[in-house]
Design a protein around this motif. Structure first.
Motif, PDB file in Angstrom:
ATOM      1  N   ALA A  69      -4.428  21.150   2.050  1.00 54.88           N
ATOM      2  CA  ALA A  69      -4.497  20.696   1.096  1.00 54.88           C
ATOM      3  C   ALA A  69      -4.357  19.091   1.539  1.00 54.88           C
ATOM      4  O   ALA A  69      -5.096  18.342   1.263  1.00 54.88           O
ATOM      5  CB  ALA A  69      -3.618  21.336   0.396  1.00 54.88           C
ATOM      6  N   GLY A  70      -3.362  18.937   2.242  1.00 50.99           N
ATOM      7  CA  GLY A  70      -3.274  17.281   2.150  1.00 50.99           C
ATOM      8  C   GLY A  70      -3.648  16.750   3.431  1.00 50.99           C
ATOM      9  O   GLY A  70      -4.455  15.597   3.451  1.00 50.99           O
ATOM     10  N   GLY A  71      -4.830  17.282   4.273  1.00 45.64           N
ATOM     11  CA  GLY A  71      -5.607  16.574   5.284  1.00 45.64           C
ATOM     12  C   GLY A  71      -6.871  16.974   4.727  1.00 45.64           C
ATOM     13  O   GLY A  71      -7.817  15.802   4.746  1.00 45.64           O
ATOM     14  N   VAL A  72      -7.371  17.634   3.711  1.00 48.29           N
ATOM     15  CA  VAL A  72      -8.895  17.270   3.240  1.00 48.29           C
ATOM     16  C   VAL A  72      -8.616  15.745   1.926  1.00 48.29           C
ATOM     17  O   VAL A  72      -8.898  15.661   2.182  1.00 48.29           O
ATOM     18  CB  VAL A  72      -9.186  18.545   2.278  1.00 48.29           C
ATOM     19  N   ALA A  73      -7.925  15.833   1.376  1.00 54.62           N
ATOM     20  CA  ALA A  73      -7.175  14.700   0.226  1.00 54.62           C
ATOM     21  C   ALA A  73      -6.985  13.274   1.495  1.00 54.62           C
ATOM     22  O   ALA A  73      -7.849  12.789   0.934  1.00 54.62           O
ATOM     23  CB  ALA A  73      -5.799  14.907  -0.441  1.00 54.62           C
ATOM     24  N   ARG A  74      -6.233  13.780   2.058  1.00 50.06           N
ATOM     25  CA  ARG A  74      -6.525  11.894   3.375  1.00 50.06           C
ATOM     26  C   ARG A  74      -7.717  12.317   3.938  1.00 50.06           C
ATOM     27  O   ARG A  74      -8.123  10.903   3.669  1.00 50.06           O
ATOM     28  CB  ARG A  74      -5.686  12.196   3.990  1.00 50.06           C
ATOM     29  N   SER A  75      -8.538  13.033   4.309  1.00 47.26           N
ATOM     30  CA  SER A  75     -10.109  12.898   5.296  1.00 47.26           C
ATOM     31  C   SER A  75     -10.750  12.083   4.294  1.00 47.26           C
ATOM     32  O   SER A  75     -11.625  11.472   4.679  1.00 47.26           O
ATOM     33  CB  SER A  75     -10.190  14.181   5.678  1.00 47.26           C
ATOM     34  N   MET A  76     -10.198  12.400   2.822  1.00 52.16           N
ATOM     35  CA  MET A  76     -11.387  11.642   2.515  1.00 52.16           C
ATOM     36  C   MET A  76     -11.457   9.689   1.558  1.00 52.16           C
ATOM     37  O   MET A  76     -12.029   9.103   1.111  1.00 52.16           O
ATOM     38  CB  MET A  76     -11.731  12.201   1.022  1.00 52.16           C
ATOM     39  N   GLY A  77      -9.939   9.990   2.203  1.00 50.47           N
ATOM     40  CA  GLY A  77     -10.105   7.699   2.314  1.00 50.47           C
ATOM     41  C   GLY A  77      -9.286   7.301   1.060  1.00 50.47           C
ATOM     42  O   GLY A  77      -9.999   6.469   1.301  1.00 50.47           O
ATOM     43  N   VAL A 128      -4.894  13.098   8.904  1.00 51.39           N
ATOM     44  CA  VAL A 128      -4.856  15.072   8.268  1.00 51.39           C
ATOM     45  C   VAL A 128      -4.324  15.814   9.186  1.00 51.39           C
ATOM     46  O   VAL A 128      -3.968  16.707   8.136  1.00 51.39           O
ATOM     47  CB  VAL A 128      -6.911  14.885   9.139  1.00 51.39           C
ATOM     48  N   ALA A 129      -4.054  15.721  10.884  1.00 52.63           N
ATOM     49  CA  ALA A 129      -3.649  16.724  11.129  1.00 52.63           C
ATOM     50  C   ALA A 129      -2.215  16.694  11.268  1.00 52.63           C
ATOM     51  O   ALA A 129      -1.536  15.125  11.742  1.00 52.63           O
ATOM     52  CB  ALA A 129      -4.058  17.047  12.775  1.00 52.63           C
ATOM     53  N   ARG A 130      -1.317  17.570  11.073  1.00 52.75           N
ATOM     54  CA  ARG A 130       0.748  16.722  10.945  1.00 52.75           C
ATOM     55  C   ARG A 130       0.856  16.961  13.011  1.00 52.75           C
ATOM     56  O   ARG A 130       0.229  18.056  13.337  1.00 52.75           O
ATOM     57  CB  ARG A 130       1.265  17.660  10.690  1.00 52.75           C
ATOM     58  N   TRP A 131       1.362  16.225  13.509  1.00 53.95           N
ATOM     59  CA  TRP A 131       1.635  16.599  14.630  1.00 53.95           C
ATOM     60  C   TRP A 131       3.057  17.503  14.901  1.00 53.95           C
ATOM     61  O   TRP A 131       2.884  17.775  16.357  1.00 53.95           O
ATOM     62  CB  TRP A 131       2.173  14.661  15.228  1.00 53.95           C
ATOM     63  N   GLU A 132       3.343  17.305  14.242  1.00 54.44           N
ATOM     64  CA  GLU A 132       4.699  18.832  14.166  1.00 54.44           C
ATOM     65  C   GLU A 132       3.768  19.910  14.145  1.00 54.44           C
ATOM     66  O   GLU A 132       4.386  20.683  15.512  1.00 54.44           O
ATOM     67  CB  GLU A 132       5.499  18.669  13.600  1.00 54.44           C
ATOM     68  N   ASP A 133       2.780  19.627  13.389  1.00 56.20           N
ATOM     69  CA  ASP A 133       1.658  21.393  13.715  1.00 56.20           C
ATOM     70  C   ASP A 133       0.961  21.517  15.304  1.00 56.20           C
ATOM     71  O   ASP A 133       1.306  22.799  16.324  1.00 56.20           O
ATOM     72  CB  ASP A 133       1.165  22.096  12.500  1.00 56.20           C
TER      73      ASP A 133
END
Length: 187
Positions: free
Chosen positions: A102-110, A165-170
């Motif tokens: 969810a957060g990755g898609v949202a942030r990827s749209m800029g 987009v990608a969380r480094w922790e993941d």
């Protein structure tokens, strides 16, 4: 992507490039079909050349796509045996995991700001509403990606603590799991 294709070609590697987008995230069965078609296409190009190495280099949603590919390889081992036997490296550039969709898609749209919040909310709602449908495929892909099963194939992970987009922790969590399986993992 062209620069990566050129870099691989300059080093003697044939390349096969493809892309995926929001459609494959929203309708993950399409992602499974996409990966199977790509595995088949690469395998067809390998016919008669038993020792041609394969490097899988994926960007962004490549963890999700690779999890689907691994699942397909498990379900149909004979169909994808040649691909699996020739795989020499796994490279991942900022693959978001299930909890980052969810957060990755949202942030990827800029867009940022209120639009980003709205997109994240809509994606979160979608993921919750489809948890017993599309979510089954999302969770299976994530589980398969974490388990990998190809620990004998070295992997390289590229990610950043400031990745939108990608969380480094993941990423680090998956790397730890692969190392625990005896995998050769570089970050």
């Amino acid at each position: 992507m062209r620069r990566f294709v050129e870099a691989y070609n300059e080093r003697g590697f044939d390349t096969y490039a493809f892309s995926a987008g929001p459609r494959e995230v929203l309708f993950p069965d399409k992602a499974v079909l996409l990966m199977e078609a790509n595995l088949d296409a690469v395998t067809a190009q390998l016919k008669g050349t038993e020792d041609r190495p394969i490097i899988f280099h994926g960007f962004s949603m490549s963890g999700f796509l690779w999890g689907n590919a691994l699942g397909s390889m498990d379900r149909e081992p004979e169909r994808f045996a040649h691909f699996k036997q020739n795989l020499r490296a796994q490279i991942f550039d900022s693959p978001p995991d299930l909890n980052g969709i969810a957060g990755g898609v949202a942030r990827s749209m800029g867009y940022g700001g209120i639009r980003e919040i709205a997109i994240k909310s809509a994606m979160s709602f979608y993921l919750e509403a489809t948890k017993d449908g599309a979510g089954v495929v999302h969770r299976a892909s994530s589980k398969r990606f974490h388990a990998n099963g190809l620990a004998q194939v070295p992997s390289l992970w590229l990610y950043s603590k400031s990745d939108p987009v990608a969380r480094w922790e993941d990423c680090r969590e998956v790397c730890s799991k692969w190392r625990a399986q005896g995998g050769d993992v570089d970050e």
